[in-house]
Design a protein around this motif. Structure first.
Motif, PDB file in Angstrom:
ATOM      1  N   ASP A  93       0.971  -1.286   0.281  1.00  0.00           N
ATOM      2  CA  ASP A  93      -0.304   0.386  -0.515  1.00  0.00           C
ATOM      3  C   ASP A  93       0.232   1.435  -0.212  1.00  0.00           C
ATOM      4  N   PHE A  94       0.372   2.435  -0.984  1.00  0.00           N
ATOM      5  CA  PHE A  94       1.443   2.801  -0.386  1.00  0.00           C
ATOM      6  C   PHE A  94       0.432   4.196  -0.252  1.00  0.00           C
ATOM      7  N   TYR A  95       0.380   5.392   0.221  1.00  0.00           N
ATOM      8  CA  TYR A  95       0.072   6.482   0.823  1.00  0.00           C
ATOM      9  C   TYR A  95       0.769   7.894   0.298  1.00  0.00           C
ATOM     10  N   TYR A  96      -0.302   9.035   0.022  1.00  0.00           N
ATOM     11  CA  TYR A  96       0.285  10.270  -0.460  1.00  0.00           C
ATOM     12  C   TYR A  96      -0.018  11.428   0.780  1.00  0.00           C
ATOM     13  N   PHE A 129       0.108  10.103  -9.692  1.00  0.00           N
ATOM     14  CA  PHE A 129      -0.672   9.041  -8.815  1.00  0.00           C
ATOM     15  C   PHE A 129      -1.654   9.727  -9.272  1.00  0.00           C
ATOM     16  N   ASP A 130      -2.820   8.297  -9.163  1.00  0.00           N
ATOM     17  CA  ASP A 130      -3.942   8.287  -9.401  1.00  0.00           C
ATOM     18  C   ASP A 130      -4.380   7.494  -7.513  1.00  0.00           C
ATOM     19  N   PHE A 131      -5.796   8.320  -7.140  1.00  0.00           N
ATOM     20  CA  PHE A 131      -6.123   7.908  -5.836  1.00  0.00           C
ATOM     21  C   PHE A 131      -7.061   6.796  -5.929  1.00  0.00           C
ATOM     22  N   VAL A 132      -7.314   6.396  -4.834  1.00  0.00           N
ATOM     23  CA  VAL A 132      -9.115   5.983  -4.471  1.00  0.00           C
ATOM     24  C   VAL A 132      -9.781   6.932  -3.770  1.00  0.00           C
ATOM     25  N   GLU A 133     -10.939   6.838  -5.438  1.00  0.00           N
ATOM     26  CA  GLU A 133     -11.920   7.892  -5.403  1.00  0.00           C
ATOM     27  C   GLU A 133     -12.767   7.590  -3.530  1.00  0.00           C
ATOM     28  N   LEU A 134     -13.228   8.688  -3.519  1.00  0.00           N
ATOM     29  CA  LEU A 134     -13.933   8.791  -2.221  1.00  0.00           C
ATOM     30  C   LEU A 134     -15.545   9.162  -2.952  1.00  0.00           C
ATOM     31  N   GLU A 135     -16.360   7.834  -3.215  1.00  0.00           N
ATOM     32  CA  GLU A 135     -17.707   7.737  -3.270  1.00  0.00           C
ATOM     33  C   GLU A 135     -18.826   8.745  -3.164  1.00  0.00           C
ATOM     34  N   GLY A 136     -19.552   9.212  -3.415  1.00  0.00           N
ATOM     35  CA  GLY A 136     -20.529  10.329  -3.111  1.00  0.00           C
ATOM     36  C   GLY A 136     -21.105  11.178  -4.654  1.00  0.00           C
ATOM     37  N   ASN A 137     -22.088  12.110  -3.938  1.00  0.00           N
ATOM     38  CA  ASN A 137     -22.328  12.622  -5.490  1.00  0.00           C
ATOM     39  C   ASN A 137     -22.318  14.268  -4.888  1.00  0.00           C
ATOM     40  N   TYR A 138     -21.373  15.242  -5.946  1.00  0.00           N
ATOM     41  CA  TYR A 138     -20.581  16.288  -5.922  1.00  0.00           C
ATOM     42  C   TYR A 138     -21.476  16.848  -6.957  1.00  0.00           C
ATOM     43  N   SER A 139     -20.978  18.664  -6.749  1.00  0.00           N
ATOM     44  CA  SER A 139     -21.535  19.766  -7.560  1.00  0.00           C
ATOM     45  C   SER A 139     -20.422  20.721  -7.407  1.00  0.00           C
ATOM     46  N   ALA A 181      -3.685  12.014   4.158  1.00  0.00           N
ATOM     47  CA  ALA A 181      -2.876  11.035   3.091  1.00  0.00           C
ATOM     48  C   ALA A 181      -3.999  10.220   2.143  1.00  0.00           C
ATOM     49  N   THR A 182      -3.683   9.995   0.902  1.00  0.00           N
ATOM     50  CA  THR A 182      -4.451   9.602   0.148  1.00  0.00           C
ATOM     51  C   THR A 182      -3.631   8.043  -0.557  1.00  0.00           C
ATOM     52  N   GLU A 183      -5.346   6.922  -0.079  1.00  0.00           N
ATOM     53  CA  GLU A 183      -4.236   6.558  -0.956  1.00  0.00           C
ATOM     54  C   GLU A 183      -4.279   5.709  -2.659  1.00  0.00           C
ATOM     55  N   ILE A 184      -3.047   5.296  -2.404  1.00  0.00           N
ATOM     56  CA  ILE A 184      -3.061   5.377  -4.408  1.00  0.00           C
ATOM     57  C   ILE A 184      -3.291   4.414  -4.633  1.00  0.00           C
ATOM     58  N   SER A 185      -3.990   4.020  -6.236  1.00  0.00           N
ATOM     59  CA  SER A 185      -4.169   3.623  -5.910  1.00  0.00           C
ATOM     60  C   SER A 185      -3.592   2.684  -7.461  1.00  0.00           C
ATOM     61  N   ASN A 186      -2.207   3.543  -8.116  1.00  0.00           N
ATOM     62  CA  ASN A 186      -1.835   3.221  -9.241  1.00  0.00           C
ATOM     63  C   ASN A 186      -0.785   2.307  -8.562  1.00  0.00           C
ATOM     64  N   LYS A 243      -8.843   9.164   1.082  1.00  0.00           N
ATOM     65  CA  LYS A 243      -9.477   8.529  -0.995  1.00  0.00           C
ATOM     66  C   LYS A 243      -9.921  10.042  -1.115  1.00  0.00           C
ATOM     67  N   VAL A 244      -9.786  10.393  -1.830  1.00  0.00           N
ATOM     68  CA  VAL A 244     -10.263  11.510  -2.541  1.00  0.00           C
ATOM     69  C   VAL A 244     -10.659  11.898  -3.332  1.00  0.00           C
ATOM     70  N   LYS A 245     -11.390  13.445  -3.748  1.00  0.00           N
ATOM     71  CA  LYS A 245     -12.095  13.494  -4.619  1.00  0.00           C
ATOM     72  C   LYS A 245     -12.099  15.326  -4.724  1.00  0.00           C
ATOM     73  N   THR A 246     -11.811  15.259  -6.443  1.00  0.00           N
ATOM     74  CA  THR A 246     -11.384  16.714  -7.015  1.00  0.00           C
ATOM     75  C   THR A 246     -12.471  17.357  -7.737  1.00  0.00           C
ATOM     76  N   LEU A 247     -12.920  18.459  -7.077  1.00  0.00           N
ATOM     77  CA  LEU A 247     -13.647  19.217  -8.151  1.00  0.00           C
ATOM     78  C   LEU A 247     -13.161  20.311  -8.372  1.00  0.00           C
ATOM     79  N   GLU A 248     -13.891  21.150  -9.885  1.00  0.00           N
ATOM     80  CA  GLU A 248     -13.167  22.387 -10.833  1.00  0.00           C
ATOM     81  C   GLU A 248     -14.039  23.711 -10.919  1.00  0.00           C
ATOM     82  N   PHE A 249     -13.654  24.523 -10.066  1.00  0.00           N
ATOM     83  CA  PHE A 249     -14.440  26.321 -11.170  1.00  0.00           C
ATOM     84  C   PHE A 249     -13.517  27.084 -11.044  1.00  0.00           C
ATOM     85  N   VAL A 250     -13.995  27.861 -11.847  1.00  0.00           N
ATOM     86  CA  VAL A 250     -13.508  28.913 -11.995  1.00  0.00           C
ATOM     87  C   VAL A 250     -14.010  29.880 -11.548  1.00  0.00           C
TER      88      VAL A 250
END
Length: 485
Positions: free
Chosen positions: A325-328, A398-408, A339-344, A476-483
């Protein structure tokens, strides 16, 4: 373990200053490009142990921050291939080995230093595999045992330990060696210091001195790991360490891997270390459900993994029966994200990769991994070193294990207000970070035991540009983008 490129920072800075002076004098485009390429490579090496601001301060050259230290470089667009046995490289001992990529002879390429357990002799020994090729075309020679005057004090595990790291701790231009070694009466690890009394090209190490006065934070583990880096950007080498936190266990916190920060409060040539602090800079550690899940070994690596100018941390380890296991831990500007788990990197096949070392082995500008292949379930015979090549692709390092859920995020283009709406699948402590396009932290907040999040965020004061909302929970991590317009 520390896998630095060329840790002779003083020599590298001098080379950079010379090249910078020649660039300013030259009028020939091809000459300038060649010198800039050389400078970029040196800066990439320095960034494994020094902050970008320290490099710029040392050079006093303003254009370097634009030319080389921008996170827009292609270094943060990479991924890893499957592990393969490469370079015909092995330690040639019946046992397990702990490799460390380091330019020990200061010739510009990465050699392999190792600590090896010889099952036949039932002792730990130092190993050296010299790279006689180049930075981009390595050629590794036969293994040399007990090199450069490096002799295990008593041959036993207690005389040496597993972790070894190299740093110019006394600022004399060559690399010294530290190992985690014997155990004191309080069952704490003690460091051994092997001073390099040779030079940067021909290292020769003295008999080790026990540094019982260095308190690494109360961590105790046969497999504790240490790493030297300038964490506070003051020009000297501090210590980061990872290991089993028995104080947490006896306090009823369960099985936990913790990280300790040991600050160098001396100078770059006369180090003096404060007591280690567990959990400094918001480094929370990693919890495990049971003893069976807990790592046999832990390893810690410090480097600028996301190319944003500060030092991040990767910790890794393997349970008795399981894949590594690898954590970042991302540096958010003096403190670290959860810490976020590195999936790849967590599903390497065929072997249990207990010991790994990071470095640009093939000189192509990205971070590769050299891993020792061992499976304690089958046997201890593991002389193979496997190369995990990093290939540039349209992906983050790194790819990370995604935090499951609904986001907006609405609207995702705004000049003043955005609405963040989150619905998770379970209750969690959630850390939220807002970063700009350079990776710099703009804002953060923490919410305890939430399943739904509804936040109105005022971005009126933000400069125009792209921003990222990073949410971390349960590794686990989830990233969203805005401008912001």
């Amino acid at each position: 373990m520390n896998k630095k490129f060329t840790i002779n920072n003083k020599s590298n800075v001098q080379r950079l200053r010379f090249l910078a002076s020649q660039v300013s004098k030259s009028k020939v485009g091809t000459e300038i490009k060649t010198m800039l390429d050389q400078m970029a490579k040196i800066i990439k090496e320095l960034r494994w142990t020094l902050h970008s601001s320290a490099i710029k301060k040392a050079l006093g050259v303003g254009f370097l921050s634009l030319a080389f230290l921008s996170p827009a470089q292609n270094l943060n667009a990479q991924n890893f291939l499957e592990p393969v046995k490469s370079f015909n490289t092995e330690f040639a001992l019946d046992g397990f080995n702990i490799p460390n990529l380091v330019d020990i002879d200061d010739d510009g390429d990465l050699d392999i230093m190792g600590i090896s357990y010889d099952i036949t002799a039932e002792e730990f020994r130092f190993s050296f595999i010299e790279n006689t090729g180049s930075a981009d075309s390595p050629v590794f020679e036969e293994v040399i045992q007990d090199p450069m005057g490096l002799i295990n004090p008593d041959g036993s595990f207690y005389g040496m330990g597993f972790s070894h790291d190299y740093a110019d701790i006394d600022n004399d231009g060559d690399l010294d060696l530290f190992t985690t070694t014997s155990i004191d009466t309080n069952y704490n690890k003690v460091l051994n210091f092997f001073e390099n009394i040779g030079d940067s090209n021909s290292p020769q190490f003295k008999t080790p001195v026990e540094l019982a006065e260095i308190n690494i934070g109360g961590l105790y583990s046969y497999y504790l790991d240490l790493n030297f880096a300038d964490m506070d950007n003051d020009g000297d080498m501090d210590i980061m360490a990872s290991g089993a936190d028995y104080e947490a266990y006896y306090a009823g916190e369960g099985y936990k891997l913790s990280i300790a920060y040991v600050e160098n409060i001396g100078t770059d040539s006369a180090p003096s270390f404060a007591d280690g602090v567990i959990g400094a800079m918001d480094l929370d550690g990693i919890s495990f459900a049971s003893e069976d899940d807990f790592w046999l070994f832990s390893q810690l690596e410090v480097a600028d993994f996301n190319n944003d100018g500060d030092l991040d941390i990767v910790v890794s380890g393997t349970a008795y029966e399981g894949n590594p296991d690898f954590y970042y831990y991302e540096n958010m500007g003096g403190t670290f994200a959860q810490a976020t788990e590195i999936s790849n990197l967590s599903d390497l096949q065929d072997h249990v990769y207990l010991f790994n070392t990071f470095g640009d082995i093939d000189g192509d500008g990205d971070i590769d991994i050299l891993a020792e292949a061992v499976n304690f379930i089958i046997d201890y015979d593991s002389t193979d070193l496997h190369f995990i090549e990093n290939r540039i692709a349209n992906a983050d390092l790194f790819d990370f294990v995604e935090l499951e859920g609904n986001y907006s995020v609405t609207p995702n283009i705004s000049s003043d207000i955005i609405e963040l709406r989150v619905s998770l699948t379970s209750y969690n402590d959630v850390q939220i970070y807002i970063q700009d396009s350079r990776g710099l932290l703009v804002n953060s907040m923490k919410m305890n035991q939430v399943k739904a999040i509804s936040e109105t965020l005022d971005i009126a004061g933000y400069p125009e540009g792209i921003y990222y909302i990073k949410m971390i929970a349960d590794n686990k991590v989830k990233t969203l983008e805005f401008v912001k317009q």
